[in-house]
Design a protein around this motif. Sequence first.
Motif, PDB file in Angstrom:
ATOM      1  N   GLU A  51      18.233 -13.437  26.744  1.00 64.34           N
ATOM      2  CA  GLU A  51      16.803 -13.379  26.437  1.00 64.34           C
ATOM      3  C   GLU A  51      16.343 -11.940  26.235  1.00 64.34           C
ATOM      4  O   GLU A  51      15.558 -11.655  25.330  1.00 64.34           O
ATOM      5  CB  GLU A  51      15.997 -14.031  27.554  1.00 64.34           C
ATOM      6  N   LEU A  52      16.822 -11.020  27.074  1.00 68.11           N
ATOM      7  CA  LEU A  52      16.448  -9.614  26.921  1.00 68.11           C
ATOM      8  C   LEU A  52      16.974  -9.047  25.606  1.00 68.11           C
ATOM      9  O   LEU A  52      16.273  -8.281  24.927  1.00 68.11           O
ATOM     10  CB  LEU A  52      16.968  -8.797  28.106  1.00 68.11           C
ATOM     11  N   ASP A  53      18.202  -9.404  25.241  1.00 63.89           N
ATOM     12  CA  ASP A  53      18.755  -8.961  23.964  1.00 63.89           C
ATOM     13  C   ASP A  53      17.929  -9.489  22.794  1.00 63.89           C
ATOM     14  O   ASP A  53      17.683  -8.769  21.820  1.00 63.89           O
ATOM     15  CB  ASP A  53      20.214  -9.407  23.819  1.00 63.89           C
ATOM     16  N   GLU A  54      17.509 -10.754  22.903  1.00 63.29           N
ATOM     17  CA  GLU A  54      16.701 -11.331  21.825  1.00 63.29           C
ATOM     18  C   GLU A  54      15.355 -10.628  21.712  1.00 63.29           C
ATOM     19  O   GLU A  54      14.894 -10.320  20.607  1.00 63.29           O
ATOM     20  CB  GLU A  54      16.494 -12.822  22.065  1.00 63.29           C
ATOM     21  N   LYS A  56      14.669  -7.565  22.600  1.00 65.74           N
ATOM     22  CA  LYS A  56      14.932  -6.233  22.064  1.00 65.74           C
ATOM     23  C   LYS A  56      15.152  -6.304  20.556  1.00 65.74           C
ATOM     24  O   LYS A  56      14.609  -5.500  19.795  1.00 65.74           O
ATOM     25  CB  LYS A  56      16.177  -5.645  22.752  1.00 65.74           C
ATOM     26  N   TRP A  57      15.928  -7.295  20.118  1.00 65.33           N
ATOM     27  CA  TRP A  57      16.195  -7.447  18.694  1.00 65.33           C
ATOM     28  C   TRP A  57      14.907  -7.746  17.940  1.00 65.33           C
ATOM     29  O   TRP A  57      14.663  -7.190  16.871  1.00 65.33           O
ATOM     30  CB  TRP A  57      17.213  -8.582  18.481  1.00 65.33           C
ATOM     31  N   ARG A  58      14.063  -8.631  18.499  1.00 66.32           N
ATOM     32  CA  ARG A  58      12.803  -8.967  17.837  1.00 66.32           C
ATOM     33  C   ARG A  58      11.883  -7.742  17.737  1.00 66.32           C
ATOM     34  O   ARG A  58      11.226  -7.537  16.710  1.00 66.32           O
ATOM     35  CB  ARG A  58      12.090 -10.100  18.565  1.00 66.32           C
ATOM     36  N   ALA A  59      11.830  -6.936  18.776  1.00 69.89           N
ATOM     37  CA  ALA A  59      10.998  -5.730  18.755  1.00 69.89           C
ATOM     38  C   ALA A  59      11.526  -4.750  17.710  1.00 69.89           C
ATOM     39  O   ALA A  59      10.746  -4.169  16.939  1.00 69.89           O
ATOM     40  CB  ALA A  59      10.972  -5.085  20.135  1.00 69.89           C
ATOM     41  N   GLU A  60      12.841  -4.557  17.664  1.00 69.24           N
ATOM     42  CA  GLU A  60      13.428  -3.654  16.666  1.00 69.24           C
ATOM     43  C   GLU A  60      13.196  -4.179  15.256  1.00 69.24           C
ATOM     44  O   GLU A  60      12.891  -3.418  14.340  1.00 69.24           O
ATOM     45  CB  GLU A  60      14.923  -3.483  16.917  1.00 69.24           C
ATOM     46  N   ASN A  61      13.342  -5.482  15.092  1.00 68.65           N
ATOM     47  CA  ASN A  61      13.145  -6.088  13.777  1.00 68.65           C
ATOM     48  C   ASN A  61      11.691  -5.956  13.329  1.00 68.65           C
ATOM     49  O   ASN A  61      11.414  -5.654  12.164  1.00 68.65           O
ATOM     50  CB  ASN A  61      13.563  -7.560  13.817  1.00 68.65           C
ATOM     51  N   ALA A  62      10.754  -6.158  14.256  1.00 68.74           N
ATOM     52  CA  ALA A  62       9.337  -6.018  13.927  1.00 68.74           C
ATOM     53  C   ALA A  62       9.013  -4.578  13.556  1.00 68.74           C
ATOM     54  O   ALA A  62       8.283  -4.326  12.585  1.00 68.74           O
ATOM     55  CB  ALA A  62       8.479  -6.474  15.100  1.00 68.74           C
ATOM     56  N   ALA A  63       9.570  -3.623  14.290  1.00 72.51           N
ATOM     57  CA  ALA A  63       9.330  -2.207  13.986  1.00 72.51           C
ATOM     58  C   ALA A  63       9.924  -1.845  12.629  1.00 72.51           C
ATOM     59  O   ALA A  63       9.299  -1.137  11.828  1.00 72.51           O
ATOM     60  CB  ALA A  63       9.932  -1.330  15.084  1.00 72.51           C
ATOM     61  N   TRP A  64      11.105  -2.344  12.355  1.00 70.66           N
ATOM     62  CA  TRP A  64      11.741  -2.054  11.074  1.00 70.66           C
ATOM     63  C   TRP A  64      10.936  -2.658   9.928  1.00 70.66           C
ATOM     64  O   TRP A  64      10.725  -2.024   8.899  1.00 70.66           O
ATOM     65  CB  TRP A  64      13.169  -2.615  11.072  1.00 70.66           C
ATOM     66  N   SER A  65      10.462  -3.890  10.108  1.00 63.98           N
ATOM     67  CA  SER A  65       9.653  -4.549   9.083  1.00 63.98           C
ATOM     68  C   SER A  65       8.353  -3.797   8.850  1.00 63.98           C
ATOM     69  O   SER A  65       7.911  -3.630   7.703  1.00 63.98           O
ATOM     70  CB  SER A  65       9.341  -5.990   9.476  1.00 63.98           C
TER      71      SER A  65
END
Length: 80
Positions: A51-54, A56-65
């Motif tokens: 869950e923490l990895d997900e 983190k991935w969602r936050a990074e993906n949102a920032a990248w987008s």
Amino acid sequence: MKYPEFTGTPCCVDSNLIMERINDDILDLLVRCLQAWLTWLEKDKECTEAELDEKKWRAENAAWSLNEMTYNWEFTEKWE
């Protein structure tokens, strides 16, 4: 695990052996409960890490987008 044995006559049973068997059964049950609890904790830890990895991935993906959208907006403004 020891089972009660008859002492003398068939109607008498050694109570010490019965208590020893009961204690063995209780200890066996406690060991199995602790093993199950440990297994559950390990699985819960794995789920929590996933869950923490997900997140983190969602936050990074949102920032990248957001960065990509900002860059595209700036690029479009310069060429208009």
